[in-house]
Write an enzyme that holds these catalytic residues in place. Structure first.
Site, mmCIF file in Angstrom:
data_model
loop_
_atom_site.group_PDB
_atom_site.id
_atom_site.type_symbol
_atom_site.label_atom_id
_atom_site.label_comp_id
_atom_site.label_asym_id
_atom_site.label_seq_id
_atom_site.Cartn_x
_atom_site.Cartn_y
_atom_site.Cartn_z
ATOM 1 N N GLN A 38 127.833 31.095 -14.293
ATOM 2 C CA GLN A 38 127.527 29.867 -15.059
ATOM 3 C C GLN A 38 126.249 30.041 -15.880
ATOM 4 O OE1 GLN A 38 128.419 29.855 -11.844
ATOM 5 N NE2 GLN A 38 129.543 28.023 -11.265
ATOM 6 N N ASP A 40 124.105 18.991 -6.639
ATOM 7 C CA ASP A 40 125.485 18.568 -6.361
ATOM 8 C C ASP A 40 125.546 17.465 -5.324
ATOM 9 O OD1 ASP A 40 125.851 21.504 -7.442
ATOM 10 O OD2 ASP A 40 127.707 20.376 -7.749
ATOM 11 N N LYS A 54 124.163 24.959 -6.622
ATOM 12 C CA LYS A 54 124.865 26.246 -6.742
ATOM 13 C C LYS A 54 124.241 27.332 -5.871
ATOM 14 C CE LYS A 54 127.830 26.970 -8.400
ATOM 15 N NZ LYS A 54 129.117 27.024 -7.621
HETATM 16 O O1 MRU Z 1 130.502 25.141 -9.074
HETATM 17 P P1 MRU Z 1 129.903 24.401 -10.227
HETATM 18 O O2 MRU Z 1 129.758 25.244 -11.452
HETATM 19 O O3 MRU Z 1 130.595 23.086 -10.490
HETATM 20 O O4 MRU Z 1 128.430 24.071 -9.728
HETATM 21 C C1 MRU Z 1 127.573 23.383 -10.601
HETATM 22 C C2 MRU Z 1 126.200 23.215 -10.090
HETATM 23 O O5 MRU Z 1 125.861 23.620 -9.000
HETATM 24 C C3 MRU Z 1 125.257 22.429 -10.966
HETATM 25 O O6 MRU Z 1 123.958 22.902 -10.828
HETATM 26 C C4 MRU Z 1 125.299 20.950 -10.565
HETATM 27 O O7 MRU Z 1 126.626 20.515 -10.475
HETATM 28 C C5 MRU Z 1 124.564 20.100 -11.522
HETATM 29 S S1 MRU Z 1 125.369 19.995 -13.115
HETATM 30 C C6 MRU Z 1 124.480 18.852 -14.009
#
Ligand code: MRU
Length: 363
Positions: free
Chosen positions: A201, A242, A253
């Site tokens: 990401q 999250d 993440k």
């Molecule tokens: O697995 P993902 O790509 O959905 O994880 C995303 C994250 O961990 C982001 O840091 C979090 O959702 C915040 S997005 C504003």
């Protein structure tokens, strides 16, 4: 704010299109979602990802469902659909909170008394409201976050992880929104973007967003964080969230926790950016946060990044043999004592503990 912000969720004439984030940065392709099941599949496969974007897409998914039926479904079927949606990804809390708010309006008695047209209309209004509110929220988080640096003079070096940007939200992003505001406030910025294995990401998505706006950045592997914090005068680490427990423990993440430990060791401030909808006030600490375990192929094969003709969307790098076992927790939990502050739309929580969370969120 420069007005070339990318979008990942398009709602047009009752149809939902999601940007296929698996294919970025190589291909910018939107996929139409024909059913709620399509949306659930897109969330699971991370065509759409990022806690706020998942929540908003999910609610639009309910609109797609309601637009696809010719008669008003039984309320129990409607509830079942919502349940399936909520289970699509377990760690981020935003989707669960959005569906709870959705159900506050779509109660059994409302359902009984309303015709399908009205239900469709109200569902769309609510989904649009979630979308618009997220744009507002992002700007407030960005402003509150940028205020933390108001007395800072000189260049700013920021380290960030994962993608917390426009494509993970409806607006300018959370941690990445703060970075955008710092740029707008005239700071000369250098951003260190950690790759974020295994889904990249950082190197695929955050780098793509920053590149589009000409914000100077270096991609680093996740394991370079200690080197960078030791050598590069990092002013702050900014990450997203999250799920935040009552005491401020934060799931984000995988890899976030290591950055926090390293930041602590080097006395670098470590900030989490997240909205009210990132807080799960039903849990006391991060120990209660369910951590999504994803398929080990994501580590060993990068198969999720392969086209139907077997061509990789990103260079394959060194892939492990197919027989290798691999552990793939998608998130980790950073304990609140490693967090310097949680930047929200209502202000910054600092120090991070239950009393301060309570004060700001008024629960
Ligand atoms: O697995 P993902 O790509 O959905 O994880 C995303 C994250 O961990 C982001 O840091 C979090 O959702 C915040 S997005 C504003």
């Amino acid at each position: 704010m420069k007005n070339n912000i990318v979008k990942s969720i398009l709602w047009q004439d009752g149809k939902l299109f999601l940007l296929d984030q698996r294919k970025l940065p190589g291909h910018e392709e939107f996929i139409e979602q024909y059913s709620l099941e399509d949306v659930i599949d897109s969330i699971r496969k991370m065509i759409v990802r990022g806690a706020p974007a998942i929540a908003i897409s999910g609610i639009y998914g309910m609109c797609v469902y309601l637009n696809s039926v010719s008669e008003k479904p039984d309320y129990s079927d409607f509830l079942m659909k919502i349940q399936n949606l909520v289970e699509s990804r377990p760690t981020a809390v935003n989707l669960r909170l959005a569906t709870e708010e959705y159900l506050n309006q779509f109660t059994e008695s409302y359902w009984r008394e309303s015709g399908l047209d009205r239900i469709r209309r109200d569902s769309e209004t609510l989904a649009n409201r979630f979308f618009e509110e997220d744009i507002e929220t992002n700007s407030k988080i960005a402003s509150n976050g940028a205020d933390l640096f108001k007395d800072h003079t000189g260049d700013l070096n920021i380290l960030t992880h994962c993608n917390t940007g426009a494509i993970a939200t409806a607006g300018i992003g959370t941690a990445l929104g703060v970075i955008r505001f710092l740029r707008d406030r005239g700071f000369r910025l250098t951003v260190y973007v950690s790759e974020t294995r295994p889904y990249h990401q950082g190197s695929r998505l955050t780098s793509w967003e920053l590149g589009k706006e000409g914000i100077e950045h270096y991609i680093i592997t996740d394991s370079m964080s200690a080197f960078v914090m030791n050598e590069k005068k990092i002013n702050a680490v900014l990450v997203g969230a999250d799920r935040i427990a009552r005491n401020g423990d934060t799931a984000n993440k995988i890899g976030t926790y290591s950055h926090a430990i390293i930041a602590g060791h080097h006395s670098v401030p470590f900030f989490v950016a997240g909205s009210r909808t990132s807080f799960d006030l039903s849990i006391a600490s991060g120990r209660e946060i369910p951590i999504e375990m994803r398929n080990s192929d994501e580590l060993t094969q990068n198969s999720f990044l392969k086209d139907s003709d077997g061509k990789n969307y990103i260079p394959p790098g060194i892939l492990s043999p197919e027989t290798a076992l691999a552990l793939n927790p998608s998130f980790d939990v950073t304990p609140s004592d490693l967090i310097s502050g949680i930047i929200t739309e209502m202000g910054v929580i600092s120090p991070v503990n239950e009393t301060e969370v309570k004060k700001l969120l008024k629960f």
